[in-house]
Write a protein that holds these residues in place. Structure first.
Motif, PDB file in Angstrom:
ATOM      1  N   GLU A 293      -8.086   1.784  -0.802  1.00 54.51           N
ATOM      2  CA  GLU A 293      -7.333   2.917  -0.267  1.00 54.51           C
ATOM      3  C   GLU A 293      -7.193   4.029  -1.300  1.00 54.51           C
ATOM      4  O   GLU A 293      -7.079   5.208  -0.931  1.00 54.51           O
TER       5      GLU A 293
ATOM      6  N   ARG B 232      -6.238  -4.157  -0.920  1.00 53.65           N
ATOM      7  CA  ARG B 232      -6.163  -2.832  -0.291  1.00 53.65           C
ATOM      8  C   ARG B 232      -6.454  -1.701  -1.277  1.00 53.65           C
ATOM      9  O   ARG B 232      -6.221  -0.532  -0.976  1.00 53.65           O
ATOM     10  N   CYS B 233      -6.972  -2.064  -2.446  1.00 50.27           N
ATOM     11  CA  CYS B 233      -7.177  -1.066  -3.493  1.00 50.27           C
ATOM     12  C   CYS B 233      -8.248  -0.028  -3.169  1.00 50.27           C
ATOM     13  O   CYS B 233      -8.304   1.028  -3.819  1.00 50.27           O
TER      14      CYS B 233
ATOM     15  N   LEU C 126       2.546   7.210  -5.035  1.00 50.91           N
ATOM     16  CA  LEU C 126       3.251   5.961  -5.354  1.00 50.91           C
ATOM     17  C   LEU C 126       4.318   6.210  -6.407  1.00 50.91           C
ATOM     18  O   LEU C 126       5.454   5.735  -6.294  1.00 50.91           O
TER      19      LEU C 126
ATOM     20  N   SER D  31       0.872  -1.172   0.000  1.00 57.47           N
ATOM     21  CA  SER D  31       0.000   0.000   0.000  1.00 57.47           C
ATOM     22  C   SER D  31       0.907   1.220   0.000  1.00 57.47           C
ATOM     23  O   SER D  31       2.136   1.081   0.101  1.00 57.47           O
TER      24      SER D  31
ATOM     25  N   CYS E 196       0.905  -5.958  -6.809  1.00 57.23           N
ATOM     26  CA  CYS E 196      -0.383  -5.619  -7.394  1.00 57.23           C
ATOM     27  C   CYS E 196      -0.937  -6.814  -8.158  1.00 57.23           C
ATOM     28  O   CYS E 196      -0.197  -7.719  -8.545  1.00 57.23           O
TER      29      CYS E 196
ATOM     30  N   CYS F 181       0.213  -1.244  -4.704  1.00 61.28           N
ATOM     31  CA  CYS F 181      -0.954  -1.480  -3.855  1.00 61.28           C
ATOM     32  C   CYS F 181      -1.521  -2.871  -4.102  1.00 61.28           C
ATOM     33  O   CYS F 181      -1.906  -3.220  -5.224  1.00 61.28           O
TER      34      CYS F 181
ATOM     35  N   TYR G 147      -3.094   9.597  -4.454  1.00 62.24           N
ATOM     36  CA  TYR G 147      -2.571   8.297  -4.014  1.00 62.24           C
ATOM     37  C   TYR G 147      -1.653   7.730  -5.097  1.00 62.24           C
ATOM     38  O   TYR G 147      -0.526   7.296  -4.822  1.00 62.24           O
TER      39      TYR G 147
ATOM     40  N   GLN H 225      -2.236   0.536 -12.274  1.00 61.35           N
ATOM     41  CA  GLN H 225      -0.848   0.493 -11.826  1.00 61.35           C
ATOM     42  C   GLN H 225       0.137   0.175 -12.946  1.00 61.35           C
ATOM     43  O   GLN H 225       1.347   0.357 -12.771  1.00 61.35           O
TER      44      GLN H 225
END
Length: 321
Positions: A105, A102-103, A120, A75, A137, A98, A116, A159
Protein backbone atom coordinates in the motif's frame (compact mmCIF):
# COMPACT_ATOMS: atom_id res chain seq x y z
CA UNK A 1 -54.96 -28.23 45.85
CA UNK A 2 -52.04 -29.20 43.67
CA UNK A 3 -48.71 -27.81 44.79
CA UNK A 4 -47.46 -24.95 42.62
CA UNK A 5 -44.66 -26.00 40.39
CA UNK A 6 -41.67 -23.75 40.45
CA UNK A 7 -40.69 -22.40 37.10
CA UNK A 8 -37.32 -23.58 35.99
CA UNK A 9 -34.79 -20.83 35.86
CA UNK A 10 -33.56 -20.20 32.33
CA UNK A 11 -30.19 -21.69 31.58
CA UNK A 12 -27.55 -18.96 31.84
CA UNK A 13 -26.29 -17.61 28.56
CA UNK A 14 -22.71 -17.84 29.75
CA UNK A 15 -21.39 -20.75 31.74
CA UNK A 16 -19.34 -19.19 34.53
CA UNK A 17 -17.20 -21.69 36.38
CA UNK A 18 -14.26 -19.45 37.07
CA UNK A 19 -15.30 -15.94 36.13
CA UNK A 20 -17.88 -15.32 38.88
CA UNK A 21 -15.21 -16.01 41.46
CA UNK A 22 -12.36 -14.14 39.81
CA UNK A 23 -13.47 -11.46 37.34
CA UNK A 24 -14.57 -9.06 40.05
CA UNK A 25 -11.04 -8.70 41.38
CA UNK A 26 -9.02 -9.00 38.18
CA UNK A 27 -8.40 -6.37 35.54
CA UNK A 28 -7.47 -7.06 31.96
CA UNK A 29 -6.11 -5.08 29.04
CA UNK A 30 -6.60 -6.72 25.65
CA UNK A 31 -3.59 -5.38 23.74
CA UNK A 32 -4.82 -6.54 20.33
CA UNK A 33 -8.36 -6.68 18.97
CA UNK A 34 -9.41 -5.96 15.39
CA UNK A 35 -12.57 -4.15 16.37
CA UNK A 36 -12.85 -2.30 13.06
CA UNK A 37 -13.66 -5.62 11.39
CA UNK A 38 -17.19 -5.53 9.89
CA UNK A 39 -18.17 -8.78 11.64
CA UNK A 40 -18.65 -6.75 14.83
CA UNK A 41 -21.34 -4.87 12.94
CA UNK A 42 -23.00 -8.08 11.76
CA UNK A 43 -21.43 -7.89 8.27
CA UNK A 44 -19.81 -11.01 6.87
CA UNK A 45 -18.28 -10.79 3.39
CA UNK A 46 -20.44 -7.80 2.60
CA UNK A 47 -23.72 -9.37 3.74
CA UNK A 48 -25.68 -8.36 6.84
CA UNK A 49 -26.08 -11.62 8.79
CA UNK A 50 -27.35 -10.11 12.06
CA UNK A 51 -27.77 -6.81 13.88
CA UNK A 52 -24.86 -4.58 14.79
CA UNK A 53 -23.81 -5.98 18.17
CA UNK A 54 -20.67 -3.93 18.82
CA UNK A 55 -22.06 -2.58 22.10
CA UNK A 56 -22.90 -6.11 23.26
CA UNK A 57 -19.32 -7.16 22.57
CA UNK A 58 -17.95 -4.25 24.60
CA UNK A 59 -20.35 -4.91 27.47
CA UNK A 60 -19.34 -8.56 27.67
CA UNK A 61 -15.70 -7.49 27.81
CA UNK A 62 -16.39 -5.04 30.64
CA UNK A 63 -18.40 -7.67 32.52
CA UNK A 64 -15.35 -9.93 32.48
CA UNK A 65 -12.93 -7.32 33.78
CA UNK A 66 -11.54 -5.97 30.50
CA UNK A 67 -10.97 -2.32 31.28
CA UNK A 68 -9.04 -1.31 28.15
CA UNK A 69 -8.84 -2.64 24.60
CA UNK A 70 -6.25 -1.73 21.96
CA UNK A 71 -7.76 -1.60 18.48
CA UNK A 72 -5.17 -2.79 15.98
CA UNK A 73 -4.26 -0.56 13.03
CA UNK A 74 -3.09 -2.65 10.08
CA UNK A 75 -2.88 -0.01 7.35
CA UNK A 76 -3.42 3.70 6.86
CA UNK A 77 -7.19 3.37 6.22
CA UNK A 78 -7.54 0.84 9.04
CA UNK A 79 -5.56 3.04 11.44
CA UNK A 80 -7.86 5.96 10.62
CA UNK A 81 -10.91 3.84 11.38
CA UNK A 82 -9.29 2.67 14.60
CA UNK A 83 -8.65 6.24 15.75
CA UNK A 84 -12.23 7.25 14.91
CA UNK A 85 -13.56 4.32 16.92
CA UNK A 86 -11.44 5.12 19.97
CA UNK A 87 -12.78 8.67 20.05
CA UNK A 88 -16.24 7.25 20.74
CA UNK A 89 -15.25 5.02 23.67
CA UNK A 90 -13.16 5.99 26.67
CA UNK A 91 -11.88 2.43 27.17
CA UNK A 92 -10.57 2.02 23.62
CA UNK A 93 -7.05 2.87 22.43
CA UNK A 94 -5.30 1.97 19.19
CA UNK A 95 -2.11 1.40 17.22
CA UNK A 96 -1.10 3.14 13.99
CA UNK A 97 1.00 1.39 11.36
CA UNK A 98 1.11 -0.98 8.41
CA UNK A 99 0.94 -4.78 8.65
CA UNK A 100 3.65 -6.63 6.66
CA UNK A 101 1.13 -8.26 4.33
CA UNK A 102 -0.18 -4.80 3.37
CA UNK A 103 3.09 -2.96 2.82
CA UNK A 104 2.51 -2.71 -0.93
CA UNK A 105 0.00 0.00 0.00
CA UNK A 106 2.97 2.34 0.53
CA UNK A 107 3.87 2.09 -3.16
CA UNK A 108 0.30 1.97 -4.46
CA UNK A 109 -0.79 5.06 -2.54
CA UNK A 110 -2.13 7.69 -5.01
CA UNK A 111 0.13 10.40 -3.57
CA UNK A 112 3.16 8.14 -3.21
CA UNK A 113 4.88 6.26 -0.42
CA UNK A 114 6.11 9.46 1.23
CA UNK A 115 2.58 10.74 1.70
CA UNK A 116 1.46 7.36 3.07
CA UNK A 117 4.24 7.52 5.65
CA UNK A 118 3.54 11.16 6.51
CA UNK A 119 -0.16 10.40 6.92
CA UNK A 120 0.62 7.62 9.42
CA UNK A 121 2.88 10.01 11.31
CA UNK A 122 0.27 12.79 11.40
CA UNK A 123 -2.40 10.37 12.58
CA UNK A 124 -0.21 9.26 15.49
CA UNK A 125 0.92 12.77 16.42
CA UNK A 126 -2.55 14.30 16.28
CA UNK A 127 -4.14 11.65 18.52
CA UNK A 128 -1.64 11.23 21.33
CA UNK A 129 -4.33 10.51 23.93
CA UNK A 130 -5.52 7.47 21.96
CA UNK A 131 -2.59 6.10 19.96
CA UNK A 132 -0.47 3.87 22.21
CA UNK A 133 1.92 2.19 19.75
CA UNK A 134 3.32 2.06 16.22
CA UNK A 135 2.17 -1.05 14.41
CA UNK A 136 1.06 -3.61 13.64
CA UNK A 137 4.34 -3.88 11.75
CA UNK A 138 6.91 -6.57 11.16
CA UNK A 139 7.48 -9.55 8.85
CA UNK A 140 5.23 -12.39 7.68
CA UNK A 141 6.90 -15.02 5.52
CA UNK A 142 3.90 -17.35 5.79
CA UNK A 143 1.85 -15.10 3.50
CA UNK A 144 4.25 -13.85 0.87
CA UNK A 145 1.43 -14.12 -1.68
CA UNK A 146 0.08 -10.87 -0.23
CA UNK A 147 3.36 -8.96 -0.14
CA UNK A 148 6.87 -9.92 -1.34
CA UNK A 149 9.65 -10.34 1.18
CA UNK A 150 11.72 -7.42 -0.13
CA UNK A 151 8.85 -4.96 0.25
CA UNK A 152 8.09 -6.21 3.75
CA UNK A 153 11.71 -5.72 4.78
CA UNK A 154 11.86 -2.21 3.33
CA UNK A 155 8.74 -0.85 4.99
CA UNK A 156 9.17 -2.64 8.28
CA UNK A 157 12.47 -0.86 8.69
CA UNK A 158 11.00 2.44 7.55
CA UNK A 159 8.37 2.36 10.29
CA UNK A 160 11.07 2.71 12.95
CA UNK A 161 11.20 6.35 11.86
CA UNK A 162 7.65 6.69 13.15
CA UNK A 163 8.92 5.57 16.54
CA UNK A 164 11.71 8.14 16.48
CA UNK A 165 9.23 10.88 15.66
CA UNK A 166 6.57 9.90 18.21
CA UNK A 167 8.42 8.22 21.08
CA UNK A 168 5.86 5.39 21.07
CA UNK A 169 6.57 1.69 21.68
CA UNK A 170 6.09 -0.81 18.85
CA UNK A 171 3.44 -3.46 18.24
CA UNK A 172 5.22 -6.20 16.29
CA UNK A 173 4.13 -9.03 13.99
CA UNK A 174 6.53 -11.91 13.28
CA UNK A 175 5.59 -15.07 11.37
CA UNK A 176 8.26 -17.54 10.21
CA UNK A 177 10.76 -14.69 9.90
CA UNK A 178 12.63 -14.75 13.19
CA UNK A 179 16.18 -14.30 11.84
CA UNK A 180 15.42 -11.29 9.62
CA UNK A 181 13.12 -9.84 12.26
CA UNK A 182 15.83 -9.95 14.91
CA UNK A 183 18.42 -8.44 12.53
CA UNK A 184 16.17 -5.44 11.94
CA UNK A 185 15.39 -5.07 15.65
CA UNK A 186 19.09 -5.07 16.56
CA UNK A 187 19.87 -2.55 13.85
CA UNK A 188 17.13 -0.19 14.97
CA UNK A 189 17.26 -0.75 18.72
CA UNK A 190 18.57 2.78 19.48
CA UNK A 191 15.41 4.22 17.91
CA UNK A 192 13.05 2.09 19.95
CA UNK A 193 11.04 2.84 23.08
CA UNK A 194 10.28 -0.80 23.76
CA UNK A 195 7.78 -3.09 22.12
CA UNK A 196 5.68 -6.24 22.21
CA UNK A 197 5.73 -9.18 19.78
CA UNK A 198 2.03 -9.80 19.43
CA UNK A 199 0.34 -13.15 18.73
CA UNK A 200 3.54 -15.04 19.47
CA UNK A 201 3.60 -18.64 18.20
CA UNK A 202 7.31 -19.34 18.11
CA UNK A 203 9.67 -21.66 19.93
CA UNK A 204 11.19 -21.49 23.41
CA UNK A 205 14.46 -20.26 21.88
CA UNK A 206 12.67 -17.53 19.93
CA UNK A 207 10.81 -16.42 23.04
CA UNK A 208 14.11 -16.23 24.93
CA UNK A 209 15.67 -14.15 22.14
CA UNK A 210 12.81 -11.65 22.32
CA UNK A 211 13.01 -11.46 26.10
CA UNK A 212 16.79 -11.04 26.01
CA UNK A 213 16.27 -8.09 23.66
CA UNK A 214 13.98 -6.49 26.24
CA UNK A 215 10.75 -7.10 24.33
CA UNK A 216 7.40 -8.16 25.74
CA UNK A 217 5.44 -11.08 24.28
CA UNK A 218 1.69 -11.05 23.58
CA UNK A 219 -0.20 -14.33 24.00
CA UNK A 220 -3.58 -15.22 22.49
CA UNK A 221 -5.41 -18.35 21.35
CA UNK A 222 -3.13 -18.74 18.32
CA UNK A 223 -0.17 -18.78 20.70
CA UNK A 224 -1.55 -21.83 22.51
CA UNK A 225 -2.57 -24.36 19.86
CA UNK A 226 0.01 -27.12 20.38
CA UNK A 227 1.92 -28.65 23.26
CA UNK A 228 5.05 -26.97 21.85
CA UNK A 229 3.21 -23.63 21.97
CA UNK A 230 2.25 -24.24 25.60
CA UNK A 231 5.84 -25.02 26.52
CA UNK A 232 7.06 -21.83 24.87
CA UNK A 233 4.40 -19.70 26.59
CA UNK A 234 5.25 -21.30 29.94
CA UNK A 235 8.92 -20.40 29.47
CA UNK A 236 8.33 -16.63 29.22
CA UNK A 237 9.09 -14.70 32.43
CA UNK A 238 5.87 -13.30 33.90
CA UNK A 239 7.39 -9.83 33.82
CA UNK A 240 7.48 -10.01 30.02
CA UNK A 241 3.98 -11.34 29.35
CA UNK A 242 0.95 -9.58 27.87
CA UNK A 243 -2.46 -10.90 26.82
CA UNK A 244 -4.68 -10.33 23.82
CA UNK A 245 -7.45 -11.95 21.84
CA UNK A 246 -6.67 -10.76 18.27
CA UNK A 247 -10.45 -10.81 17.89
CA UNK A 248 -12.31 -11.75 15.75
CA UNK A 249 -9.55 -14.30 15.10
CA UNK A 250 -7.55 -16.69 17.29
CA UNK A 251 -10.33 -18.21 19.37
CA UNK A 252 -9.43 -21.34 21.32
CA UNK A 253 -10.93 -24.47 19.82
CA UNK A 254 -11.60 -27.95 21.13
CA UNK A 255 -8.78 -29.29 18.94
CA UNK A 256 -6.19 -27.01 20.59
CA UNK A 257 -3.88 -28.19 23.37
CA UNK A 258 -5.03 -25.17 25.40
CA UNK A 259 -8.66 -26.21 25.48
CA UNK A 260 -8.32 -28.61 28.42
CA UNK A 261 -7.15 -25.73 30.63
CA UNK A 262 -10.08 -23.39 29.93
CA UNK A 263 -12.50 -22.95 32.84
CA UNK A 264 -14.73 -20.19 31.49
CA UNK A 265 -16.87 -21.32 28.57
CA UNK A 266 -19.04 -18.98 26.52
CA UNK A 267 -22.23 -20.06 24.85
CA UNK A 268 -21.92 -19.65 21.08
CA UNK A 269 -24.49 -19.59 18.30
CA UNK A 270 -24.09 -19.51 14.56
CA UNK A 271 -24.53 -16.09 13.01
CA UNK A 272 -27.73 -17.32 11.35
CA UNK A 273 -29.17 -17.92 14.84
CA UNK A 274 -27.67 -14.81 16.37
CA UNK A 275 -28.46 -14.04 19.98
CA UNK A 276 -27.28 -10.71 21.43
CA UNK A 277 -26.26 -12.40 24.68
CA UNK A 278 -24.08 -15.05 23.05
CA UNK A 279 -20.77 -15.23 21.23
CA UNK A 280 -21.07 -15.73 17.49
CA UNK A 281 -19.57 -19.11 16.64
CA UNK A 282 -15.98 -18.77 15.34
CA UNK A 283 -15.94 -15.02 16.06
CA UNK A 284 -13.59 -14.28 18.93
CA UNK A 285 -14.09 -11.22 21.13
CA UNK A 286 -12.26 -9.40 23.96
CA UNK A 287 -14.20 -11.05 26.81
CA UNK A 288 -12.34 -14.25 25.96
CA UNK A 289 -9.07 -12.79 27.26
CA UNK A 290 -9.99 -14.45 30.56
CA UNK A 291 -9.50 -17.80 28.83
CA UNK A 292 -5.97 -16.79 27.86
CA UNK A 293 -5.26 -16.07 31.53
CA UNK A 294 -6.71 -19.41 32.62
CA UNK A 295 -4.49 -21.32 30.23
CA UNK A 296 -1.37 -19.33 31.13
CA UNK A 297 -1.97 -19.80 34.85
CA UNK A 298 -2.52 -23.55 34.41
CA UNK A 299 0.52 -24.29 32.26
CA UNK A 300 2.78 -22.14 34.43
CA UNK A 301 1.43 -23.42 37.75
CA UNK A 302 0.73 -19.88 38.92
CA UNK A 303 -2.16 -18.32 40.80
CA UNK A 304 -4.40 -16.65 38.24
CA UNK A 305 -5.16 -13.41 40.08
CA UNK A 306 -1.48 -12.78 40.83
CA UNK A 307 -0.52 -13.47 37.21
CA UNK A 308 -3.28 -11.14 36.01
CA UNK A 309 -1.90 -8.35 38.19
CA UNK A 310 1.61 -8.86 36.85
CA UNK A 311 0.46 -8.81 33.23
CA UNK A 312 -1.66 -5.71 33.88
CA UNK A 313 1.38 -3.96 35.37
CA UNK A 314 3.52 -4.97 32.38
CA UNK A 315 1.01 -3.47 29.99
CA UNK A 316 0.62 -0.24 31.92
CA UNK A 317 4.40 0.12 32.08
CA UNK A 318 5.14 -0.32 28.37
CA UNK A 319 2.25 1.75 27.04
CA UNK A 320 2.39 4.40 29.78
CA UNK A 321 -1.36 4.26 30.35
Amino acid sequence: MKPRLRKKKPRPRVIRIFADRMAGRMRFIDIGANLTDPVFRGLYRGKQAHSDDFQNVLKRAYDYGVEKIFVTGGSLPDSRRAVELTRLHESLYCTVGCHPTRCQEFEKHPSGEGDYFDSLLSLAKENTSKVVAIGECGLDYDRLQFCPKEIQLKYFEQQFSLVEATGLPMFFHCRNAHHDFMDIIRRNWPKMKGGVVHSFDGSIDEAKAFVDMGLYIGINGCSLKTEENLAAAASIPSGRLMMETDAPWCEMRATHASFQHIKTRFECKKKEKWDPQCFVKSRNEPAAVIQVLEVLAAIRGEEAAQLARQIHENTQRLFKL
